[in-house]
Scaffold this active site. Structure first.
Site, short mmCIF file in Angstrom:
data_model
loop_
_atom_site.label_atom_id
_atom_site.label_comp_id
_atom_site.label_asym_id
_atom_site.label_seq_id
_atom_site.Cartn_x
_atom_site.Cartn_y
_atom_site.Cartn_z
CD GLU A 60 -1.79 -2.43 1.20
OE1 GLU A 60 -0.70 -2.69 1.74
OE2 GLU A 60 -2.59 -3.32 0.83
CG HIS A 127 -11.64 -7.55 6.05
ND1 HIS A 127 -10.84 -8.18 6.95
CD2 HIS A 127 -11.07 -7.75 4.84
CE1 HIS A 127 -9.82 -8.75 6.32
NE2 HIS A 127 -9.94 -8.51 5.04
C1 LIG Z 1 -1.64 -5.02 3.95
C2 LIG Z 1 -2.69 -5.83 3.28
N1 LIG Z 1 -3.08 -5.54 2.02
C3 LIG Z 1 -4.04 -6.25 1.41
C4 LIG Z 1 -4.65 -7.29 2.04
C5 LIG Z 1 -5.75 -8.08 1.34
N2 LIG Z 1 -5.33 -9.47 1.14
C6 LIG Z 1 -5.68 -10.45 1.98
S1 LIG Z 1 -4.99 -11.90 1.63
C7 LIG Z 1 -4.24 -11.27 0.25
C8 LIG Z 1 -3.35 -12.16 -0.56
C9 LIG Z 1 -2.31 -12.82 0.31
O1 LIG Z 1 -1.42 -13.56 -0.45
P1 LIG Z 1 -0.21 -14.34 0.20
O2 LIG Z 1 0.51 -13.45 1.17
O3 LIG Z 1 0.59 -14.93 -0.89
O4 LIG Z 1 -0.89 -15.47 1.08
P2 LIG Z 1 -1.86 -16.66 0.57
O5 LIG Z 1 -3.24 -16.17 0.65
O6 LIG Z 1 -1.42 -17.04 -0.80
O7 LIG Z 1 -1.62 -17.75 1.55
C10 LIG Z 1 -4.53 -9.92 0.11
C11 LIG Z 1 -4.04 -9.05 -0.97
C12 LIG Z 1 -4.25 -7.56 3.36
N3 LIG Z 1 -4.81 -8.52 4.09
N4 LIG Z 1 -3.28 -6.83 3.96
#
Ligand SMILES: Cc1ncc(C[n+]2csc(CCOP(=O)(O)OP(=O)(O)O)c2C)c(N)n1
Lengths: 325, 375
Positions: A60, A127
């Site tokens: 962000e 959220h």
């Molecule tokens: C700082 C932040 N930005 C955006 C999000 C929204 N978000 C939740 S899970 C996710 C993807 C996470 O991907 P990863 O870290 O690869 O974990 P995975 O879900 O693949 O296990 C996003 C963008 C968040 N939780 N926190």
């Protein structure tokens, strides 16, 4: 013309501005082929290409900072926060860099930061947030928070055309729950102008975003059950705030309730109260009251969330007290 | 409730079973199987409850990633008080640390006697006694927090290790960078596990980082690295164990990359339209971590199918009873929302329009005239 939802109205506004001005581009997490977590940007990448609808890493501060740099160079970035709760991760960039750029360095930052905000959806503490008050305190940022589909479209277009950074909060509870036919043509809602959502003469409710609808519901009930005529002012813009509209409604009804979904202490209602105090104290017949969320992180479980957030009944109760004062 | 089977791990050291890779005895290998199977079966039950709309919010699965969660957490030493911080795909890691199905189901159902009393959702909870700290949604934030947890181990001369999980996507956050760098400089006894499951929501790894592999980042931070097949539970255990041993011996931070695959969408509502055709099926049929491990157990360790079936039956029974208990649990009392923001005061006062509390304008004394000349 057919009705479209609040969510579709934002998308339509984005698309029209991207069409109109080649400098406008979108960036954010999962906004491209996937169309965003809520599908606000669905179809934009296939229409405008990957260069103008950019999928970013989960960064962000990077998104907001990069938007600022691009804006300095004459582009018009529109950043999506996947949920507005993650805007806090870019807080430093927004408040220290972006908000001060024009003033300290004569560097304009015409950019938009938008994202799904608000509660009533069992989203839990990360959220559901309404972070507007944190930014209201920062000179240099504009803040809008539409309650209707046509304002959602008109304000996103105005935000993109604005010469400064505009935070565009969109209420996720309203995304698919409200529909409206869009005004014809190049529809712009001016930033800084409130809207009278309902005319009345006994009590004024000043509010914005999802609680506009709760206030309208309360107003109807009060008319039916108490014969009260309640005016509802939808601020739409929090910064700049429409002092004229606020003063006008105070002078008309002399009794004011401020309603917002965000927590109470240090919230937007306190600021509105102070303005009324300074600008229209003599016109008051009763103390200004507030209906807001309780001062707690928003909990997940339905009985807890319902307890913490303002409900229609609370508004009815508060207006009755004002009317009886 | 069943006794947490990780307690058998200590006994396995002295059992006479053949020792597998990583020095694991037979009982420990069966522990690994148990936790992976428990993770999967519990998530399948949650999916059922989700379809019945008994899960209040979203549902997050770790289907296909059970080995990476379980194998890595198993490398910690619970008897020494090691602590981990899980992410959304780490139900298995929490179960290894002693989280129980009934807690998880109550969390998802937003019950009043869930570990967070209905305040937080899904697996966002922790227990310092059992050795896990609850995550928040903001990705990356737990890395600096765990740097501080492990800093405290070092400052007090404790023989403890910390482990923090991040997804491939979460490595793009500023918090990840600041946290791992801080821990590296302070030589904190911290293991940073990057679960590289190919996607962050819809975003493929290639759009998340220009690095060829996650362990390349270790070089820049000046920390050790390990990489393992995250769908091989023993390989995952071994790689993480090396990192844990290094941390305990004063060798500082290790970045462990576990390569795996997210077979379900980001959450239950995600239709995975962005996944190339056939990719999920390929992983499911050729690289399922539980199937793979069951084959190893049978071919290399002589574990009979009936033995695994007995474990499966025990798991089903436990989940059944957990579901009944969670279902019968009460929702929270509304006013509990006001309790516990601060140590002091212990609760917020209800707002005047709730609970019959009178408004300040009624409670406060009013002057008899308009106030101007009152004394
Ligand atoms: C700082 C932040 N930005 C955006 C999000 C929204 N978000 C939740 S899970 C996710 C993807 C996470 O991907 P990863 O870290 O690869 O974990 P995975 O879900 O693949 O296990 C996003 C963008 C968040 N939780 N926190």
């Amino acid at each position: 013309m057919s009705e479209i939802t609040y969510l579709e109205a934002i998308r339509e506004g984005l698309a029209e501005e991207m069409e109109r001005d080649a400098n406008v581009f979108c960036l954010g997490e999962d906004i491209g082929a996937y169309g965003g977590a809520f599908k606000v940007t669905e179809g934009l990448q296939s229409r405008f290409g990957e260069a103008r609808v950019i999928d970013t890493p989960i960064s962000e501060a990077g998104i907001i900072g990069a938007a600022a740099g691009a804006a300095h160079m004459g582009l018009r970035p529109v950043c999506e926060m996947q949920f507005i709760d993650f805007i806090s991760c870019g807080y430093d960039m927004l408040t220290n860099y972006v908000a001060t750029a024009r003033y300290r360095a004569m560097l304009p930052c015409p950019m938009v930061v938008r994202g799904p905000s608000g509660g009533y959806v069992r989203g839990g503490p990360f959220h559901s947030q309404n972070p507007e008050a944190a930014f209201l305190h920062t000179p240099g940022l504009k803040i809008v928070y539409p309650a209707t589909a046509s304002d959602a479209k008109g304000l996103i277009k105005a935000a993109i055309r604005d010469e400064d950074c505009v935070l565009f909060f969109e209420h996720k509870y309203l995304y698919r729950r409200i529909k409206e036919t869009m005004p014809e043509g190049d529809h712009i809602t001016p930033i800084g102008k409130a809207r009278t959502a309902r005319e009345g003469k006994d009590v004024s409710i000043i509010t914005y975003a999802a609680t506009v609808w709760k206030s309208l519901e309360a107003a109807e009930q009060l008319e039916r059950e108490d014969g009260l005529s309640v005016e509802v002012i939808d601020l739409r813009s929090l910064a700049p705030m429409d002092d004229d509209a606020i003063v006008a409604t105070v002078r008309k009804t002399n009794r004011v309730l401020i309603v917002h979904e965000d927590t109470r202490t240090g919230g937007v209602a306190g600021e509105i109260t102070a303005r009324i105090n300074e600008l229209a104290f003599e016109w008051l017949d009763a103390p200004i009251l507030r209906v807001t969320a309780a001062d707690v992180p928003l909990p997940y479980s339905p009985p807890l969330e319902d307890y913490v957030l303002p409900q229609t009944n609370d508004i009815v109760k508060a207006v009755r007290r004002l009317a009886a004062y | 409730m069943n006794k947490a089977p990780h307690e058998s791990a200590a006994r396995a050291e002295t059992s006479n079973g053949a020792t597998a890779r990583g020095g694991l005895g037979r009982e420990q290998l069966l522990d690994l199987y148990y936790y992976m199977r428990l993770t999967r079966s519990l998530e399948e039950r949650l999916a059922n409850l989700y379809r019945q709309t008994k899960v209040v919010g979203g549902l997050f699965r770790s289907l296909g990633q059970e080995a990476d969660a379980v194998g890595s957490a198993y490398a910690l030493d619970r008897s020494k008080g090691d602590i981990l911080s899980p992410l959304i795909r780490n139900l298995g890691s929490m179960l290894v640390q002693g989280a129980r199905p009934v807690e998880i189901i109550k969390q998802y159902m937003a019950k009043g006697d869930s570990p967070t009393r209905g305040r937080e959702l899904n697996i966002h909870y922790g227990d310092l006694v059992r050795g896990f700290i609850g995550q928040i949604s903001q990705l990356g934030d737990m890395v600096p927090v765990m740097a501080g947890v492990t800093l405290s181990f070092r400052m007090r001369g404790e023989d403890r290790v910390g482990l923090v999980y991040v997804g491939d996507g979460a490595t793009s956050t500023g918090a990840f960078h600041e946290g791992i760098n801080f821990a590296a400089v302070q030589r904190c006894p911290l293991v940073v596990v990057v679960e590289n499951n190919g996607y962050a929501y819809s975003t493929p790894l290639s759009k998340q980082t220009a690095a060829k592999q996650m362990i390349d980042k270790a070089i820049g931070y000046g920390v050790a690295s390990e990489q393992a097949d995250g769908n091989d539970v023993v390989a995952t255990y071994e790689a993480t164990k090396r990192a844990v041993d290094r941390a305990r011996a004063g060798g500082g931070v290790t970045l462990v990359e576990l390569i795996t695959y997210r077979r379900k969408g980001h959450a239950e509502h995600d239709n995975q339209s962005y996944v190339p055709a056939g990719e999920i099926e390929r992983w499911a049929t050729t690289n399922d971590p539980i199937d793979r491990f069951a084959r190893v157990l049978s071919s290399d360790h002589g574990v009979a199918a009936s033995e695994l079936e007995a474990i499966d039956a025990r798991i089903t029974a436990e989940i059944d009873s957990a579901t009944d208990i969670a279902d019968a649990s009460p929702m929270p009392e509304p006013a509990d929302a006001l309790v516990g923001i601060y140590a002091d005061p212990p609760a917020e006062k209800p707002l005047w329009f709730r609970e019959g509390v009178r408004a300040a304008v009624e409670v406060n004394e009013r002057p008899s005239s308009w106030g101007t000349h009152d004394v």
